[in-house]
Write a protein that holds these residues in place. Structure first.
Motif, PDB file in Angstrom:
ATOM      1  N   TYR A   1       0.852  -1.189   0.000  1.00  0.00           N
ATOM      2  CA  TYR A   1       0.000   0.000   0.000  1.00  0.00           C
ATOM      3  C   TYR A   1       0.887   1.238   0.000  1.00  0.00           C
ATOM      4  CZ  TYR A   1      -3.450  -3.455   1.172  1.00  0.00           C
ATOM      5  OH  TYR A   1      -4.246  -4.544   1.142  1.00  0.00           O
TER       6      TYR A   1
ATOM      7  N   MET B   1       0.867   4.114   2.736  1.00  0.00           N
ATOM      8  CA  MET B   1       1.063   3.813   4.157  1.00  0.00           C
ATOM      9  C   MET B   1       2.543   3.958   4.497  1.00  0.00           C
ATOM     10  SD  MET B   1      -1.210   0.487   5.017  1.00  0.00           S
ATOM     11  CE  MET B   1      -1.809   0.801   6.654  1.00  0.00           C
ATOM     12  N   LYS B   2       2.794   4.136   5.786  1.00  0.00           N
ATOM     13  CA  LYS B   2       4.182   4.152   6.215  1.00  0.00           C
ATOM     14  C   LYS B   2       4.628   2.717   6.509  1.00  0.00           C
ATOM     15  CE  LYS B   2       3.732   8.714   8.183  1.00  0.00           C
ATOM     16  NZ  LYS B   2       3.497   9.491   9.395  1.00  0.00           N
TER      17      LYS B   2
ATOM     18  N   TRP C   1       6.001   1.255   9.088  1.00  0.00           N
ATOM     19  CA  TRP C   1       5.557   0.637  10.343  1.00  0.00           C
ATOM     20  C   TRP C   1       4.053   0.417  10.352  1.00  0.00           C
ATOM     21  CZ3 TRP C   1       2.027   2.407  13.815  1.00  0.00           C
ATOM     22  CH2 TRP C   1       1.649   3.748  13.724  1.00  0.00           C
ATOM     23  N   GLU C   2       3.304   1.324   9.678  1.00  0.00           N
ATOM     24  CA  GLU C   2       1.846   1.162   9.631  1.00  0.00           C
ATOM     25  C   GLU C   2       1.478  -0.112   8.867  1.00  0.00           C
ATOM     26  OE1 GLU C   2       0.298   5.810   9.561  1.00  0.00           O
ATOM     27  OE2 GLU C   2       0.610   4.748   7.688  1.00  0.00           O
TER      28      GLU C   2
ATOM     29  N   ASP D   1       2.156  -2.994  11.046  1.00  0.00           N
ATOM     30  CA  ASP D   1       1.181  -2.961  12.132  1.00  0.00           C
ATOM     31  C   ASP D   1      -0.165  -3.519  11.662  1.00  0.00           C
ATOM     32  OD1 ASP D   1       0.467  -1.695  14.877  1.00  0.00           O
ATOM     33  OD2 ASP D   1      -1.111  -1.014  13.519  1.00  0.00           O
ATOM     34  N   TYR D   2      -0.552  -3.129  10.431  1.00  0.00           N
ATOM     35  CA  TYR D   2      -1.815  -3.628   9.877  1.00  0.00           C
ATOM     36  C   TYR D   2      -1.806  -5.156   9.799  1.00  0.00           C
ATOM     37  CZ  TYR D   2      -5.061  -5.023   6.196  1.00  0.00           C
ATOM     38  OH  TYR D   2      -6.026  -5.673   5.476  1.00  0.00           O
ATOM     39  N   PHE D   3      -0.714  -5.701   9.253  1.00  0.00           N
ATOM     40  CA  PHE D   3      -0.697  -7.157   9.104  1.00  0.00           C
ATOM     41  C   PHE D   3      -0.568  -7.862  10.452  1.00  0.00           C
ATOM     42  CE2 PHE D   3      -0.145  -6.163   4.677  1.00  0.00           C
ATOM     43  CZ  PHE D   3      -0.964  -7.112   4.101  1.00  0.00           C
TER      44      PHE D   3
ATOM     45  N   PHE E   1       7.057   6.772   3.817  1.00  0.00           N
ATOM     46  CA  PHE E   1       5.953   6.212   3.056  1.00  0.00           C
ATOM     47  C   PHE E   1       6.475   5.144   2.106  1.00  0.00           C
ATOM     48  CE2 PHE E   1       3.701  10.008   4.394  1.00  0.00           C
ATOM     49  CZ  PHE E   1       2.446   9.474   4.655  1.00  0.00           C
TER      50      PHE E   1
END
Ligand SMILES: Nc1ncnc2c1ncn2[C@@H]1O[C@H](COP(=O)(O)OP(=O)(O)OP(=O)(O)O)[C@@H](O)[C@H]1O
Ligand SMILES: [Mg+2]
Lengths: 327, 530
Positions: A95, A98-99, A101-102, A105-107, A138
């Motif tokens: 994505y 997204m950053k 780490w984000e 974090d999502y996964f 990003f």
């Protein structure tokens, strides 16, 4: 453990007259992959590696046959089996908005990791693939290799016992390749089973414990790396390239050599500046036969000053098994 | 698991709701709200300032804001949902979602509520203006609250529909899907597909605005007060099997049931291999058909509207529709409903191939006839229900014949079966867009047949029934008695055509059998495992 039983996948082909209507991308593939192995899938383009790996992950439904991961049938209980699998596709994107780490974090959340452990795990995985400096960047701004690393980070994030990596080394620079190899070896040492496909055969040779050689949906050979090599040595007499260096002109050896059993494609090089030259030929036979050949040469008075031979490499074995083009 | 912890919603929130974007959106909404407020409250002060209040201005502001909110929710949210799944597939990110431990429902709700997050934020940004309008306009709070509930539920139902479409979109077709969705919204907002025969008002979330225009919850014909004059308000009631019910209640239940059909449909497919998508199981599809027919029967206007009034909603007593005509109309609508049903049942090559690889001889027989058994069952259930309801509702003084009604059910069933056997046969052909070609050929056939029949003025001739089902809709007792043999002949012709398609399908299936494509390259020994 991963078990494939009669795994078959047929695809439709675009309707062109005179072409077959379908292609068998995996044809009754039977395989058992024990825990703790690094299992390499090798084959030319279109051999069916990606198809097989996707079926193992439950992303593609086989036409027939079944896959079990850790004793769970992937087709019938995909969610249960998938928690044990970390997957990296051959072509993928992340994505972009997204950053780093984000994204992880999502996964981590999607894999239902305990919320309090997520930040530490994300940091740990980012460090493991060497993306610390990009933690807050990003994804859009990452290079191809960095994205590949992030993909690998995502695959290992939830600490799955089985890793399925489809050409993980593509896009990585030589240093990153070495790092990837170390990472995989470390993961393997921790007890993970790793399924990996690659075109970079030498990479596989170094880290794999077993290999499966595929072509046109068929499993040509499968098993421990050593046994696959041996199998080939006994089946057809292995041919290997031998170079004999002589002090003086090599041409005089040619006539003698071409009369010997097991020798083919002999070629002499012209005399070098130091006065020596060499003869290259393909030799079929074991080491004892080669020793006999060298002894006879010396007895015949040839000024032999060196014999260089190479054991048949994995690449050569593969190239011989496979009729297809290796890219 | 709480919605706010749904990883997919969190992901969408992180992407869409970055502070900078929020500020810009809020700024734009505020500017629009202020501009509208200024227009209504100041510019026309003299025209609408009454009794020392901003009564009319407030009401007008409220309605415009509601309209904007509904538009943003349905259109903006719809487009976001149309992209939600298709874009993941397009960008090769979908496999990674499919392989996580997100449950199908989490993923579905995450997409349904997550993809339009920005749209929801814009919706919220207009709430202050709506409150100002409602206070100034002395609006009834229960009605405004109900209007919002309906608007949100209705939008969600439309968004769920968009998500279903997104699931099935192929690469590069999203623009067409958006156009279709806009047309669909426009069509359902203007009138129901059957405004003439249904005592059901429009079903779009824009109806929430009409609800907000009501002055009370009363079921009696309502009136809107505009200053000192009184004009008749919008009809906001429907007839449920002839009994008046409030349209808001109907919408509320309708939206909930639609969501209950669409969300599970997405959830049961979203984590599957796209080549094996199946909107509903055959039994569920049958249930969906029955659900649609229930709505049709419940809101069917059992009396004809007087010609002068476009839509009477049944309150003006009118000539009842003759029972056989009612059946014709119900079957007419059911052509559409059965096509939806049939398309859900059709299987692609991949699914057929899997069935062939794993199946027994008995299942092979079922494959050749697919989807005839379910269509037949559906036609029997719907036909029987139709005959029963008509028996119950009919005016005994008007012509009715049970024989004709039952014959129609069977003819309708076999005609549909024949079409769908053809489409199923086409769908397993080796073609880039096999189903589209099948639909095209079928369309061309019907257009040509209709041109010939209408140029010869043979619409109602029983012989036409060999080629077109149109005479069936005009079939009455007299025609039945006079041409019984012809009618039965036409029915037999439909069955014969069906048999032809079954045998064609058998041949196509043979080509998909496992042996046909196998070229054994290596001895099984070489396949041995480690
Ligand atoms: N979606 C698809 N539709 C039709 N045929 C496909 C599809 N995916 C793969 N194939 C066909 O299946 C065969 C195996 O493809 P697959 O991608 O598994 O090969 P691969 O070994 O991963 O090749 P590569 O080394 O190029 O990645 C090929 O002949 C390919 O043309
Ligand atoms: Mg591949």
């Amino acid at each position: 453990m991963v078990r494939l039983e009669n795994l078959t996948k047929e695809y439709d082909l675009p309707p062109i007259k005179g072409r077959p209507a379908q292609v068998v991308a995996a044809d009754r593939v039977n395989l058992q992959i024990a825990d703790g192995e690094i299992y390499g899938f090798v084959g030319p383009n279109g051999a069916g590696k990606t198809t097989t790996l996707k079926m193992i992950c439950g992303l593609l439904v086989p036409t027939s046959g079944s896959v079990e991961v850790q004793g769970i049938d992937v087709e019938h209980r995909p969610e249960d089996a998938q928690q044990f699998i970390g997957y990296l596709a051959d072509f993928f994107s992340l994505y972009d908005d997204m950053k780093v780490w984000e994204y992880l974090d999502y996964f981590a959340r999607a894999y239902k990791m305990p919320a309090e452990k997520i930040p530490a795990r994300v940091t740990e995985v980012i460090a493991r693939v060497g993306l610390e400096s990009k933690r807050d960047a990003f994804i859009q701004g990452l290079s191809r290799g960095m994205k590949q690393r992030l993909g690998i980070a995502r695959a290992v994030l939830h600490n799955p016992p089985v890793l399925v990596l489809d050409e993980p080394a593509s896009g990585l620079d030589p240093k990153a390749r070495v790092e990837l190899k170390d990472l995989l070896k470390n993961l393997n040492r921790e007890g993970k089973t790793i399924l990996i496909s690659s075109h970079v055969l030498s990479d596989l040779e170094e880290i794999c414990t077993s290999v499966a050689i595929m072509e046109m949906g068929h499993l040509l050979r499968a098993g421990k790396l050593s046994s696959v090599m041996e199998q080939s040595a006994t089946e057809k007499a292995a041919q290997r390239r031998i170079r004999i260096r002589v002090a003086g002109a090599g041409e005089q050896l040619m006539g003698w050599l071409s009369g010997r059993a097991g020798v083919s494609e002999a070629q002499a090089s012209s005399k070098g500046p130091l006065g020596s030259s060499s003869v290259d030929f393909l030799f079929a036979g074991n080491d004892a036969a080669l020793a006999g050949l060298v002894r006879d040469l010396v007895m015949a008075g040839a000024p032999v000053c060196g014999v260089e031979g190479s054991a048949e490499s994995f690449e050569q074995i593969y190239a011989r098994f496979s009729g297809g083009e290796v890219m | 698991m709480s919605l706010f912890k749904n990883p997919e919603i969190v992901r969408n929130a992180r992407i869409q709701l970055r502070p900078k974007k929020l500020l810009i959106a809020a700024g734009i909404c505020a500017a629009i709200s202020v501009a509208l407020g200024y227009t209504f409250f100041h510019k026309n002060t003299h025209a609408i300032y009454m009794d020392g209040t901003y009564f009319v201005a407030g009401e007008a502001l409220l309605h415009v804001i509601l309209w904007i909110q509904a538009l943003v929710l349905v259109i903006g949210g719809g487009i976001a949902c149309l992209h939600a799944i298709q874009r993941e597939k397009d960008q090769n990110t979908f496999d990674f979602q499919r392989i996580t431990r997100l449950s199908p429902y989490e993923l579905t709700l995450g997409k349904l509520l997550g993809a339009p997050l920005m749209v929801f934020f814009v919706f919220l940004c207009f709430i202050p203006a709506a409150i100002v309008g409602a206070v100034a306009g002395h609006a009834s709070w229960t009605i405004i609250l109900a209007a919002y509930v309906l608007m949100i539920l209705g939008s969600l139902a439309y968004l769920a529909f968009a998500l279903v479409i997104s699931l099935f979109l192929r690469r590069g077709t999203v623009t067409w899907a958006i156009l279709f969705f806009l047309a669909f919204v426009g069509y359902t907002s203007s009138a129901t597909p059957l405004s003439q025969y249904a005592s059901l008002s429009s079903i779009s979330p824009f109806d929430a605005i009409s609800l907000a225009q009501q002055s009370s919850w009363s079921l009696a014909p309502s009136f809107i007060q505009v200053g000192r004059s009184v004009i008749p308000g919008n009809e906001f009631r429907d007839l449920f099997f002839g009994a008046p019910v409030h349209h808001a209640l109907v919408l509320f239940i309708l939206y909930l049931t639609i969501l209950a059909w669409f969300i599970p449909a997405v959830a049961r497919n979203i984590k599957r291999d796209p080549a094996n998508y199946e909107l509903y199981t055959p039994a569920q599809a049958l249930g969906f058909l029955c659900y649609l027919n229930f709505i049709l029967f419940a809101f069917f206007s059992w009396s004809e509207p007087p010609p002068s009034l476009p839509r009477a909603g049944g309150i003006f007593s009118a000539r009842p529709i003759a029972p056989l005509d009612a059946q014709s109309i119900l079957f007419g609508v059911n052509v559409l409903l059965f096509f939806i049903f049939g398309f859900i049942l059709l299987r692609n090559r991949n699914q057929v191939r899997r069935a062939l690889h794993g199946g027994s001889a008995a299942s092979l027989g079922r494959l050749e006839m697919w989807p005839a058994p379910y269509l037949f069952l559906g036609a029997l259930i719907v036909g029987a229900a139709m005959v029963l309801v008509i028996q119950w509702k009919r005016d005994p003084s008007l012509e009715w014949s049970l024989t004709v009604a039952i014959f129609r059910v069977f003819f309708f069933a076999f005609w549909l079966i024949c079409d769908f056997l053809f489409l199923q046969w086409m769908k397993i052909q080796r073609n880039t867009h096999p189903l589209a070609m099948g639909v095209l050929y079928l369309g061309v056939y019907y257009v040509c047949a209709i041109i010939v029949v209408s140029s010869l003025s043979l619409w109602q001739d029983p012989f036409t029934a060999f080629f077109l089902p149109t005479p069936l809709f005009a079939l009455d007792t007299a025609s039945w008695v006079a041409h019984e043999a012809v009618w039965i002949g036409a029915l037999v012709a439909q069955i014969a055509a069906g048999v032809v398609f079954v045998s064609l399908q058998r041949r196509s299936l043979a080509a998909l059998r496992p042996q046909a494509s196998r070229i054994s390259m290596n001895a099984p020994a070489a396949n041995a495992s480690a």
